[in-house]
Motif scaffolding. Structure first.
Motif, mmCIF file in Angstrom:
data_model
loop_
_atom_site.group_PDB
_atom_site.id
_atom_site.type_symbol
_atom_site.label_atom_id
_atom_site.label_comp_id
_atom_site.label_asym_id
_atom_site.label_seq_id
_atom_site.Cartn_x
_atom_site.Cartn_y
_atom_site.Cartn_z
ATOM 1 N N ASN A 34 10.515 2.340 -13.731
ATOM 2 C CA ASN A 34 11.609 2.540 -14.679
ATOM 3 C C ASN A 34 12.976 2.351 -14.038
ATOM 4 O OD1 ASN A 34 9.828 3.256 -16.804
ATOM 5 N ND2 ASN A 34 9.638 5.313 -15.970
ATOM 6 N N GLN A 35 13.154 2.937 -12.866
ATOM 7 C CA GLN A 35 14.446 2.848 -12.212
ATOM 8 C C GLN A 35 14.246 2.571 -10.726
ATOM 9 O OE1 GLN A 35 16.415 6.552 -13.189
ATOM 10 N NE2 GLN A 35 17.321 5.689 -15.024
ATOM 11 N N VAL A 36 14.050 1.327 -10.383
ATOM 12 C CA VAL A 36 13.902 0.927 -8.991
ATOM 13 C C VAL A 36 15.247 0.430 -8.483
ATOM 14 C CG1 VAL A 36 12.771 -0.635 -7.384
ATOM 15 C CG2 VAL A 36 11.507 0.292 -9.318
ATOM 16 N N LYS A 37 15.671 0.991 -7.367
ATOM 17 C CA LYS A 37 16.920 0.558 -6.754
ATOM 18 C C LYS A 37 16.585 -0.421 -5.639
ATOM 19 C CE LYS A 37 19.597 4.689 -7.899
ATOM 20 N NZ LYS A 37 20.436 5.806 -7.389
ATOM 21 N N LEU A 38 16.916 -1.681 -5.870
ATOM 22 C CA LEU A 38 16.642 -2.742 -4.902
ATOM 23 C C LEU A 38 17.943 -3.058 -4.166
ATOM 24 C CD1 LEU A 38 14.442 -4.716 -3.926
ATOM 25 C CD2 LEU A 38 15.250 -6.319 -5.657
ATOM 26 N N LYS A 39 17.933 -2.864 -2.866
ATOM 27 C CA LYS A 39 19.146 -3.064 -2.072
ATOM 28 C C LYS A 39 18.884 -4.126 -1.011
ATOM 29 C CE LYS A 39 22.846 -0.325 0.009
ATOM 30 N NZ LYS A 39 23.274 1.073 0.364
ATOM 31 N N ARG A 40 19.748 -5.146 -0.977
ATOM 32 C CA ARG A 40 19.519 -6.267 -0.057
ATOM 33 C C ARG A 40 20.548 -6.277 1.063
ATOM 34 N NH1 ARG A 40 18.993 -12.187 -2.551
ATOM 35 N NH2 ARG A 40 21.224 -12.411 -2.184
ATOM 36 N N TYR A 41 20.054 -6.401 2.290
ATOM 37 C CA TYR A 41 20.907 -6.544 3.467
ATOM 38 C C TYR A 41 20.643 -7.928 4.068
ATOM 39 C CZ TYR A 41 21.632 -1.461 3.332
ATOM 40 O OH TYR A 41 21.964 -0.183 2.961
ATOM 41 N N GLY A 42 21.637 -8.765 4.072
ATOM 42 C CA GLY A 42 21.482 -10.107 4.622
ATOM 43 C C GLY A 42 22.287 -10.315 5.889
ATOM 44 N N HIS A 43 21.946 -11.396 6.588
ATOM 45 C CA HIS A 43 22.655 -11.814 7.811
ATOM 46 C C HIS A 43 22.683 -10.708 8.865
ATOM 47 C CE1 HIS A 43 23.838 -15.418 5.673
ATOM 48 N NE2 HIS A 43 24.320 -14.670 4.697
ATOM 49 N N ILE A 44 21.559 -10.046 9.031
ATOM 50 C CA ILE A 44 21.449 -9.011 10.054
ATOM 51 C C ILE A 44 21.444 -9.658 11.435
ATOM 52 C CG2 ILE A 44 19.926 -7.229 11.002
ATOM 53 C CD1 ILE A 44 18.968 -6.700 8.139
ATOM 54 N N LYS A 45 22.270 -9.149 12.335
ATOM 55 C CA LYS A 45 22.400 -9.746 13.664
ATOM 56 C C LYS A 45 22.207 -8.742 14.804
ATOM 57 C CE LYS A 45 25.682 -13.261 12.029
ATOM 58 N NZ LYS A 45 24.672 -14.322 11.990
ATOM 59 N N HIS A 46 22.332 -7.455 14.499
ATOM 60 C CA HIS A 46 22.322 -6.466 15.570
ATOM 61 C C HIS A 46 21.288 -5.372 15.300
ATOM 62 C CE1 HIS A 46 25.956 -8.396 16.974
ATOM 63 N NE2 HIS A 46 26.503 -8.213 15.787
ATOM 64 N N GLU A 47 20.789 -4.802 16.383
ATOM 65 C CA GLU A 47 19.755 -3.778 16.278
ATOM 66 C C GLU A 47 20.267 -2.506 15.612
ATOM 67 O OE1 GLU A 47 18.111 -3.190 20.159
ATOM 68 O OE2 GLU A 47 17.058 -5.121 20.153
ATOM 69 N N ASP A 48 21.553 -2.208 15.785
ATOM 70 C CA ASP A 48 22.075 -0.987 15.159
ATOM 71 C C ASP A 48 22.078 -1.084 13.639
ATOM 72 O OD1 ASP A 48 24.043 -2.883 15.081
ATOM 73 O OD2 ASP A 48 25.676 -1.553 15.686
ATOM 74 N N GLU A 49 22.140 -2.308 13.111
ATOM 75 C CA GLU A 49 22.047 -2.491 11.662
ATOM 76 C C GLU A 49 20.652 -2.097 11.183
ATOM 77 O OE1 GLU A 49 24.130 -6.211 10.085
ATOM 78 O OE2 GLU A 49 23.903 -6.693 12.209
ATOM 79 N N ILE A 50 19.651 -2.492 11.957
ATOM 80 C CA ILE A 50 18.270 -2.156 11.599
ATOM 81 C C ILE A 50 18.052 -0.650 11.654
ATOM 82 C CG2 ILE A 50 15.872 -2.341 12.379
ATOM 83 C CD1 ILE A 50 16.480 -5.223 13.171
ATOM 84 N N ILE A 51 18.594 -0.018 12.679
ATOM 85 C CA ILE A 51 18.455 1.437 12.813
ATOM 86 C C ILE A 51 19.035 2.143 11.589
ATOM 87 C CG2 ILE A 51 19.207 3.456 14.132
ATOM 88 C CD1 ILE A 51 19.088 1.683 16.641
#
Length: 276
Positions: A34-51
């Motif tokens: 019913n209410q799925v929140k889909l969030k997209r992160y693009g152009h990831i370059k660094h490990e701290d972004e993944i963390i």
């Protein structure tokens, strides 16, 4: 049954992220969310972004779908997800490994190759512009220029199917058929190309038209949505299709992708080659 209210899905990529998002959305159609929140992160370059992303997924109880072709980022995602107890799905990994194992080759490990501006990309853009320009019989010249022409009564999915095929680089036009309209000569004397007729169960079509009228703020009980009128239109459309000798596809219980796939499989090689 798990409560599916306010579920979170994170799409991550070191490129745009459209591939992973498309896979997620295809899977979502199989579930009654019913209410799925889909969030997209693009152009990831660094490990701290993944963390940070994994941390957010852990806090919200969501999962991650990722396409990371850089080995160090991919490994970081897997390790961090395990550490935080977050499910992370590697969308491209198994497929790339199949290529490696089967063909003894190595991937380029270059993000964004899907969107390289090659000939296929420009064919797709050209086909998209074509589909919009010649939609719904706006310009009869499109009936001569299209690789595929779809005909049928109103609301039989002609336009979305044309748009879908445009994404495959195929120039498609469509023409609505109504008893009050004369069949244009451009349709009768097409030099080449494929003509496909689309039809639908009258009751189902009446329901779709009624919903369309409501969405437009109009009364759903108009003649346009009546079964009697629809049956009249379908009889006329069938007579046109029979005279043209074209294939007819019943789209009553078919998704746009399924119908488009059937049509694409029927494009003669001589015609398909003009899009390559």
């Amino acid at each position: 049954m798990i409560n599916n209210q306010n579920q979170h899905i994170y799409v991550c990529s070191d490129a745009v992220g459209e591939t992973a998002e498309a896979v997620v959305k295809a899977a979502m159609r199989q579930f009654a969310f019913n209410q799925v929140k889909l969030k997209r992160y693009g152009h990831i370059k660094h490990e701290d972004e993944i963390i940070a992303i994994v941390d957010e997924a852990a806090r919200t109880g969501g999962f991650i779908a990722f396409t990371l072709v850089q080995p160090e980022l991919c490994e970081m995602m897997k390790e961090e997800a395990i550490r935080r107890g977050v499910r992370a799905v590697d969308v491209m990994g198994p497929m790339m490994q199949a290529f490696v194992d089967t063909f003894n080759d190595s991937p380029k490990q270059q993000p964004g190759l899907l969107h390289t501006l090659d000939d296929a990309y420009f064919r797709k853009i050209d086909a998209m512009e074509f589909a919009v320009k010649y939609d719904d019989g706006k310009d009869m010249r499109g009936l001569q220029l299209a690789q595929v022409v779809l005909i049928g009564v109103s609301r039989t999915s002609k336009t979305p199917i044309c748009i879908y095929m445009a994404h495959k680089g195929v120039r498609a036009a469509n023409l609505p058929l109504v008893p009050e309209m004369n069949v244009p000569s451009e349709l009768k004397v097409r030099p080449d190309g494929l003509i496909v007729g689309l039809t639908m169960d009258p009751e189902k079509l009446a329901s779709i038209r009624s919903e369309r009228l409501i969405a437009m703020g109009l009364p759903p009980g108009s003649r346009y949505a009546s079964v009697e009128r629809i049956e009249e239109e379908i009889v006329f459309a069938q007579s046109v299709m029979k005279k043209l000798g074209c294939e007819v596809i019943d789209v009553t219980n078919k998704a746009v992708e399924e119908t488009a796939g059937l049509i694409l499989s029927r494009i003669p090689e001589s015609i398909a080659s003009t899009s390559s």
